[in-house]
Design a protein around this motif. Structure first.
Motif, short mmCIF file in Angstrom:
data_model
loop_
_atom_site.label_atom_id
_atom_site.label_comp_id
_atom_site.label_asym_id
_atom_site.label_seq_id
_atom_site.Cartn_x
_atom_site.Cartn_y
_atom_site.Cartn_z
N LEU A 112 0.85 -1.19 0.00
CA LEU A 112 0.00 0.00 0.00
C LEU A 112 0.88 1.23 0.00
N LYS A 113 0.66 2.13 -0.94
CA LYS A 113 1.53 3.30 -1.06
C LYS A 113 0.70 4.57 -1.21
N VAL A 114 1.01 5.56 -0.37
CA VAL A 114 0.40 6.88 -0.45
C VAL A 114 1.47 7.87 -0.88
N THR A 115 1.21 8.59 -1.96
CA THR A 115 2.12 9.63 -2.41
C THR A 115 1.47 10.99 -2.14
N ALA A 116 2.05 11.73 -1.19
CA ALA A 116 1.51 13.04 -0.80
C ALA A 116 2.54 13.72 0.09
N ASP A 117 2.44 15.04 0.16
CA ASP A 117 3.32 15.81 1.04
C ASP A 117 2.73 15.80 2.44
N VAL A 118 2.95 14.68 3.16
CA VAL A 118 2.33 14.52 4.48
C VAL A 118 3.08 13.45 5.26
N THR A 151 -2.11 10.46 -4.18
CA THR A 151 -2.22 9.27 -5.03
C THR A 151 -2.08 8.04 -4.15
N VAL A 152 -2.97 7.09 -4.32
CA VAL A 152 -2.97 5.86 -3.53
C VAL A 152 -2.82 4.68 -4.48
N ARG A 153 -1.89 3.79 -4.15
CA ARG A 153 -1.71 2.57 -4.95
C ARG A 153 -1.78 1.35 -4.03
N ALA A 154 -2.51 0.34 -4.49
CA ALA A 154 -2.63 -0.91 -3.75
C ALA A 154 -2.15 -2.04 -4.65
N GLY A 155 -1.02 -2.65 -4.28
CA GLY A 155 -0.48 -3.71 -5.11
C GLY A 155 -0.12 -3.18 -6.49
N ALA A 156 -0.24 -4.06 -7.47
CA ALA A 156 0.17 -3.69 -8.82
C ALA A 156 -0.97 -3.19 -9.68
N GLY A 157 -2.22 -3.32 -9.18
CA GLY A 157 -3.34 -3.08 -10.09
C GLY A 157 -4.32 -1.99 -9.72
N ILE A 158 -4.14 -1.31 -8.61
CA ILE A 158 -5.15 -0.35 -8.17
C ILE A 158 -4.50 1.01 -7.89
N THR A 159 -5.04 2.05 -8.52
CA THR A 159 -4.55 3.40 -8.30
C THR A 159 -5.73 4.34 -8.14
N ARG A 160 -5.66 5.23 -7.17
CA ARG A 160 -6.68 6.25 -6.97
C ARG A 160 -6.01 7.60 -6.75
N HIS A 161 -6.65 8.66 -7.25
CA HIS A 161 -6.18 10.03 -7.02
C HIS A 161 -7.31 10.81 -6.36
N PHE A 162 -6.99 11.60 -5.34
CA PHE A 162 -8.01 12.46 -4.75
C PHE A 162 -7.36 13.74 -4.24
N THR A 163 -8.19 14.71 -3.91
CA THR A 163 -7.73 16.02 -3.46
C THR A 163 -8.39 16.38 -2.15
N VAL A 164 -7.65 17.05 -1.28
CA VAL A 164 -8.20 17.53 -0.02
C VAL A 164 -8.76 18.93 -0.25
#
Length: 318
Positions: A112-118, A151-164
């Protein structure tokens, strides 16, 4: 992790017969409700559907290299849809169709990977409606900064982007019977009526999971006999057990004066409830001060009721 307070809401159900006459005079409000979906937005915790909306899968913090390439996480679902704008309190919540054994949780977190300035961490949550190991959340150390792109990635097949989005924090003081709404630098006070003694509104920090223009609430679902059964309007959903902040005609009389509900927070019918409903989005924060038992972490999005050290300790990673 924190658990439901000893005895939970069961003590209210047991007290029903003794308090039936009094409770029937109180305002209709449920600790459990069924949304009809009209006007709803967002997705609910626990892997289940919200009033409306869909769910997909998730993301990470404090990453460690894995000995094997990441795999697709089968049976994973995320509470945030691709492209969604959320409030500053929204955790990234990943639920699974099957519980993850303790020995496998660290490996799941590494996928599980979260890409964000946090600065943030994953933590395993005992969800009210799921078996242990069925949910893991990502929570920043402090509330998300407005405008943060994630940006959120789960494993090799799932990606989501959202904004606060912009910040909205509503603080309900059950002792003064007022709610202070702080939104994007502005502030206003709103009269409210909260849970009557013995049917107290949960204390602590809750996060809006979804909302609906009307929700059918039935007192039988929470052991309150035939006290109420009907639709309540402009309903903002706060806990899995059924706490809402919604329009309630009793608030026209008791708002700012007395707590008379069955656990929800009531707002007047003069446009006060609609105004709040129109401005809130999933992920906004509702804090209740001066009440009794603190809402459990897994009863909705109660992640903020843990200190940062407690939250980090809920991760399976060292």
């Amino acid at each position: 992790m924190t658990t439901e307070p000893r005895g939970g809401r069961g003590r209210f159900a047991r007290a029903w017969s003794a308090a039936a006459v009094c409770a029937l005079a109180l305002t209709g409000c449920s600790a459990q409700a069924v949304a009809d979906g009209s006007g709803g937005t967002g997705a609910g915790p626990g892997g289940g559907p919200a009033a409306t909306g869909t769910a997909g899968p998730t993301g990470e913090a404090r990453p460690k290299p894995s000995a094997t390439p990441p795999k697709s996480l089968t049976g994973a679902h995320i509470n945030i849809t691709d492209g969604q704008t959320v409030g500053v309190g929204m955790p990234i919540s990943v639920t699974f169709d099957h519980p993850i054994p303790v020995a496998e949780r660290a490996d799941v977190e590494r996928q599980l990977k979260v890409t964000a300035d946090v600065e943030g961490s994953w933590g395993w949550v005992r969800d009210r409606n799921l078996a242990d190991g069925g949910r893991v959340d990502f929570r920043p150390r402090a509330y998300w900064k407005p405008g943060t792109a994630v940006t959120v990635r789960a494993g090799a097949g799932i990606t989501r982007h959202f904004t606060v989005g912009r910040s909205l924090v509503a603080t309900v003081d059950v002792r003064t019977h007022f709610m202070t709404v702080e939104k994007a630098g502005s502030s206003r006070r709103v009269p409210i009526t909260a849970g009557a003694p013995g049917m107290d509104t949960w204390n602590g920090t809750m996060v809006v999971s979804d909302k609906a223009t009307k929700v059918f609430m039935n007192s039988r679902s929470v052991g309150y006999g035939d006290a109420y059964a009907g639709y309540y309007y402009y309903a903002v959903h706060l806990t899995t057990s059924g706490t809402y902040l919604h329009q309630n005609p009793k608030a026209n009389t008791y708002g700012g004066r007395q707590n008379v509900t069955h656990g929800c927070v009531g707002l007047a019918t003069d446009g006060t409830a609609k105004r709040f409903y129109d401005e809130v989005i999933p992920g906004d924060i509702v804090k209740v001060d001066g009440s009794r038992d603190t809402v459990a972490v897994g009863n909705g999005y109660g992640d903020w009721n843990l200190s940062w050290d407690q939250w980090r300790a809920a991760s399976a990673l060292d």
